[in-house]
Design a protein around this motif. Structure first.
Motif, mmCIF file in Angstrom:
data_model
loop_
_atom_site.group_PDB
_atom_site.id
_atom_site.type_symbol
_atom_site.label_atom_id
_atom_site.label_comp_id
_atom_site.label_asym_id
_atom_site.label_seq_id
_atom_site.Cartn_x
_atom_site.Cartn_y
_atom_site.Cartn_z
ATOM 1 N N LEU A 221 -4.242 -9.011 9.478
ATOM 2 C CA LEU A 221 -3.483 -7.899 10.035
ATOM 3 C C LEU A 221 -2.025 -8.282 10.271
ATOM 4 C CD1 LEU A 221 -6.491 -8.056 11.408
ATOM 5 C CD2 LEU A 221 -5.591 -6.350 12.955
ATOM 6 N N VAL A 222 -1.153 -7.341 9.976
ATOM 7 C CA VAL A 222 0.227 -7.379 10.455
ATOM 8 C C VAL A 222 0.377 -6.143 11.335
ATOM 9 C CG1 VAL A 222 2.673 -7.425 9.860
ATOM 10 C CG2 VAL A 222 1.000 -8.545 8.359
ATOM 11 N N LEU A 223 0.218 -6.332 12.619
ATOM 12 C CA LEU A 223 0.204 -5.228 13.573
ATOM 13 C C LEU A 223 1.619 -5.004 14.106
ATOM 14 C CD1 LEU A 223 -1.456 -3.219 15.327
ATOM 15 C CD2 LEU A 223 -1.699 -5.093 16.993
ATOM 16 N N CYS A 224 2.123 -3.784 13.959
ATOM 17 C CA CYS A 224 3.515 -3.496 14.305
ATOM 18 C C CYS A 224 3.597 -2.464 15.409
ATOM 19 C CB CYS A 224 4.283 -2.992 13.083
ATOM 20 S SG CYS A 224 4.327 -4.196 11.723
ATOM 21 N N GLY A 225 4.128 -2.882 16.559
ATOM 22 C CA GLY A 225 4.398 -1.966 17.651
ATOM 23 C C GLY A 225 5.830 -1.468 17.569
ATOM 24 N N HIS A 226 6.043 -0.195 17.903
ATOM 25 C CA HIS A 226 7.381 0.409 17.840
ATOM 26 C C HIS A 226 8.016 0.148 16.470
ATOM 27 C CE1 HIS A 226 6.722 -0.677 22.182
ATOM 28 N NE2 HIS A 226 6.929 0.634 22.285
ATOM 29 N N LEU A 227 7.252 0.419 15.428
ATOM 30 C CA LEU A 227 7.679 0.090 14.071
ATOM 31 C C LEU A 227 9.001 0.764 13.707
ATOM 32 C CD1 LEU A 227 7.090 -1.246 11.334
ATOM 33 C CD2 LEU A 227 5.782 0.808 10.720
ATOM 34 N N ASP A 228 9.942 -0.048 13.253
ATOM 35 C CA ASP A 228 11.232 0.429 12.757
ATOM 36 C C ASP A 228 11.091 0.614 11.252
ATOM 37 O OD1 ASP A 228 13.811 0.832 11.883
ATOM 38 O OD2 ASP A 228 14.693 -0.820 13.033
ATOM 39 N N SER A 229 11.125 1.856 10.816
ATOM 40 C CA SER A 229 10.890 2.141 9.396
ATOM 41 C C SER A 229 11.934 1.487 8.500
ATOM 42 C CB SER A 229 10.870 3.661 9.157
ATOM 43 O OG SER A 229 12.090 4.253 9.580
ATOM 44 N N ASP A 230 13.130 1.228 9.036
ATOM 45 C CA ASP A 230 14.173 0.590 8.236
ATOM 46 C C ASP A 230 13.825 -0.865 7.900
ATOM 47 O OD1 ASP A 230 15.683 2.905 8.267
ATOM 48 O OD2 ASP A 230 16.901 2.297 9.985
ATOM 49 N N ARG A 231 12.914 -1.450 8.651
ATOM 50 C CA ARG A 231 12.525 -2.839 8.416
ATOM 51 C C ARG A 231 11.240 -2.962 7.599
ATOM 52 N NH1 ARG A 231 13.330 -5.487 14.508
ATOM 53 N NH2 ARG A 231 15.360 -4.537 14.947
ATOM 54 N N LEU A 232 10.644 -1.841 7.293
ATOM 55 C CA LEU A 232 9.310 -1.862 6.695
ATOM 56 C C LEU A 232 9.284 -2.546 5.338
ATOM 57 C CD1 LEU A 232 6.355 -1.082 6.798
ATOM 58 C CD2 LEU A 232 6.975 1.189 5.930
ATOM 59 N N ALA A 233 10.174 -2.174 4.441
ATOM 60 C CA ALA A 233 10.139 -2.722 3.083
ATOM 61 C C ALA A 233 10.308 -4.237 3.091
ATOM 62 C CB ALA A 233 11.221 -2.060 2.226
ATOM 63 N N ALA A 234 11.255 -4.721 3.874
ATOM 64 C CA ALA A 234 11.481 -6.166 3.940
ATOM 65 C C ALA A 234 10.285 -6.887 4.549
ATOM 66 C CB ALA A 234 12.749 -6.458 4.751
ATOM 67 N N ARG A 235 9.655 -6.263 5.526
ATOM 68 C CA ARG A 235 8.502 -6.886 6.180
ATOM 69 C C ARG A 235 7.304 -6.956 5.239
ATOM 70 N NH1 ARG A 235 7.838 -4.765 11.893
ATOM 71 N NH2 ARG A 235 9.759 -5.972 11.980
ATOM 72 N N VAL A 236 7.100 -5.901 4.488
ATOM 73 C CA VAL A 236 6.009 -5.889 3.513
ATOM 74 C C VAL A 236 6.169 -7.053 2.542
ATOM 75 C CG1 VAL A 236 5.077 -4.625 1.526
ATOM 76 C CG2 VAL A 236 5.478 -3.440 3.690
ATOM 77 N N GLN A 237 7.395 -7.285 2.102
ATOM 78 C CA GLN A 237 7.647 -8.371 1.161
ATOM 79 C C GLN A 237 7.493 -9.731 1.842
ATOM 80 O OE1 GLN A 237 11.504 -8.230 -0.704
ATOM 81 N NE2 GLN A 237 10.989 -9.795 -2.208
ATOM 82 N N ALA A 238 8.071 -9.879 3.028
ATOM 83 C CA ALA A 238 8.042 -11.162 3.719
ATOM 84 C C ALA A 238 6.630 -11.568 4.105
ATOM 85 C CB ALA A 238 8.934 -11.109 4.959
ATOM 86 N N GLU A 239 5.806 -10.582 4.508
ATOM 87 C CA GLU A 239 4.451 -10.875 4.962
ATOM 88 C C GLU A 239 3.410 -10.776 3.849
ATOM 89 O OE1 GLU A 239 3.604 -12.025 7.769
ATOM 90 O OE2 GLU A 239 5.349 -11.648 9.052
ATOM 91 N N ARG A 240 3.888 -10.498 2.624
ATOM 92 C CA ARG A 240 2.981 -10.417 1.473
ATOM 93 C C ARG A 240 1.867 -9.415 1.704
ATOM 94 N NH1 ARG A 240 2.490 -16.829 -0.286
ATOM 95 N NH2 ARG A 240 4.751 -17.175 -0.494
ATOM 96 N N VAL A 241 2.288 -8.246 2.172
ATOM 97 C CA VAL A 241 1.348 -7.179 2.521
ATOM 98 C C VAL A 241 0.835 -6.489 1.257
ATOM 99 C CG1 VAL A 241 1.229 -4.884 3.586
ATOM 100 C CG2 VAL A 241 2.274 -6.798 4.830
ATOM 101 N N ASN A 242 -0.471 -6.228 1.238
ATOM 102 C CA ASN A 242 -1.086 -5.488 0.122
ATOM 103 C C ASN A 242 -1.206 -4.001 0.397
ATOM 104 O OD1 ASN A 242 -3.120 -8.216 0.421
ATOM 105 N ND2 ASN A 242 -2.018 -7.943 -1.504
ATOM 106 N N ARG A 243 -1.290 -3.644 1.707
ATOM 107 C CA ARG A 243 -1.524 -2.257 2.049
ATOM 108 C C ARG A 243 -0.843 -1.927 3.376
ATOM 109 N NH1 ARG A 243 -4.659 1.167 -0.164
ATOM 110 N NH2 ARG A 243 -5.712 -0.498 -1.326
ATOM 111 N N VAL A 244 -0.288 -0.726 3.450
ATOM 112 C CA VAL A 244 0.350 -0.224 4.678
ATOM 113 C C VAL A 244 -0.429 0.995 5.147
ATOM 114 C CG1 VAL A 244 2.438 0.745 5.697
ATOM 115 C CG2 VAL A 244 2.618 -1.061 3.967
ATOM 116 N N ILE A 245 -0.816 0.999 6.432
ATOM 117 C CA ILE A 245 -1.503 2.174 6.950
ATOM 118 C C ILE A 245 -0.866 2.599 8.268
ATOM 119 C CG2 ILE A 245 -3.683 1.584 5.859
ATOM 120 C CD1 ILE A 245 -4.722 0.690 8.578
#
Length: 245
Positions: A221-245
Motif C-alpha cells: 500500500l501507498v496510503l495518501c492522506g490529504h492527497l495533493d493531486s499535483d503530486r500524484l503523477a510523480a508519486r506513482v513513478q517514485a513509488e512504482r505504483v501499479n494501480r491508483v484507487i
C-alpha cells in the motif's frame, strides 16, 4: 481458506517481509513513513499483546478506533483483529452492546459506549472520557505525546513494552465474513495480486478498502492522506505504483 485477519495479514507479510508493505503520506504535513512487512508485523503483535496482556481482552470484546487512515491506525486495527476483538462503529450505542459495559468498566460515553477499549486520536479525546483508552498523536516516528489527556494512556509509550510476537491463546471469533468482504472489495477495486497500490484515504476512508482489501490481494500500500493531486503523477513513478484507487 483465510478465515481470520491474522492469517490474511500474515500471508501478505510472507510474500517478502523486507518489502515496503505500507508507505504512508500526508500531503498536509509532508509526512512520509515507510514500513516493511516485518516492521508492521512487530507493531501489530505489540498491539495485540497490549489488548490481551495489558487490558485483559480477547475474542468477543469490542474496540473503538477513532483514528484517521494512518500507518499507526493500521497497527491498531490489525492488532485488535489479530487478538480476536470486534472493531465497533464509532456511533455504537448501548442497546447494541453484547453485555453491560457499565458494570464491566468499559467505555460508556455518547461515543463508543459498548467498547472495552478505545484508541483515540489526540484531537478527539474529549469524545470518550471513561473506560480503558489510549491516545495517539500519530507522530511520523511514533513518538510519545507531549501531553497525555487526563484518563488516557499514551499508546506509543504503552505498546513498546509488549512483545513483538503474538500467539493467541484463544481462537478468534469467526472473521471469515470480514475476510470475504475484503477479498470482494479487492476485486471490485481492481487490486491485483502483489500489486503496489496507491490509495487516496479521502476517497476510501473505510479500513476494509484502504487496509484489508489490498492485504487480501497480498498487495503493498501507498496510503495518501490529504492527497495533493499535483503530486500524484510523480508519486506513482517514485513509488512504482501499479494501480491508483
Amino acid at each position: 481458506m483465510v478465515n481470520t485477519v491474522r492469517q490474511l495479514f500474515a500471508a501478505a507479510v510472507d510474500v517478502d517481509p523486507t518489502r515496503p508493505l505500507l508507505t504512508f503520506y500526508d500531503d498536509l504535513t509532508g509526512e512520509r513513513t515507510e514500513l516493511s512487512g516485518a516492521t508492521l508485523a512487530n507493531w501489530v503483535a505489540k498491539t495485540a499483546n497490549l489488548v490481551v496482556d495489558g487490558v485483559g481482552l480477547g475474542p468477543g470484546d469490542g474496540a473503538l478506533v477513532l483514528l484517521p487512515p494512518h500507518w499507526q491506525t493500521a497497527a491498531v486495527l490489525l492488532g485488535c483483529w489479530s487478538a480476536g476483538l470486534t472493531v465497533l462503529p464509532a456511533d455504537t450505542r448501548p442497546e447494541t452492546s453484547r453485555r453491560s459495559r457499565s458494570s464491566a468498566g468499559g467505555a460508556s460515553d455518547a461515543v463508543g459506549s459498548t467498547a472495552d477499549v478505545a484508541f483515540v486520536a489526540a484531537d478527539r479525546t474529549d469524545e470518550v472520557t471513561v473506560g480503558e483508552r489510549y491516545a495517539l498523536g500519530l507522530h511520523p516516528f511514533g513518538l510519545p505525546l507531549r501531553g497525555v489527556p487526563a484518563g488516557y494512556a499514551d499508546y506509543s509509550v504503552e505498546v513498546r513494552g509488549h512483545g513483538d510476537r503474538f500467539e493467541p491463546a484463544t481462537p478468534a471469533d469467526d472473521q471469515e465474513p470480514l475476510c470475504a468482504q475484503a477479498a470482494q472489495r479487492a476485486s471490485i477495486l481492481g487490486i491485483g495480486a502483489g500489486e503496489r497500490v496507491l490509495i487516496d484515504a479521502g476517497t476510501h476512508p473505510d479500513p476494509v478498502d484502504w487496509l484489508l482489501a489490498p492485504l487480501s490481494a497480498r498487495a503493498s500500500l501507498v496510503l495518501c492522506g490529504h492527497l495533493d493531486s499535483d503530486r500524484l503523477a510523480a508519486r506513482v513513478q517514485a513509488e512504482r505504483v501499479n494501480r491508483v484507487i
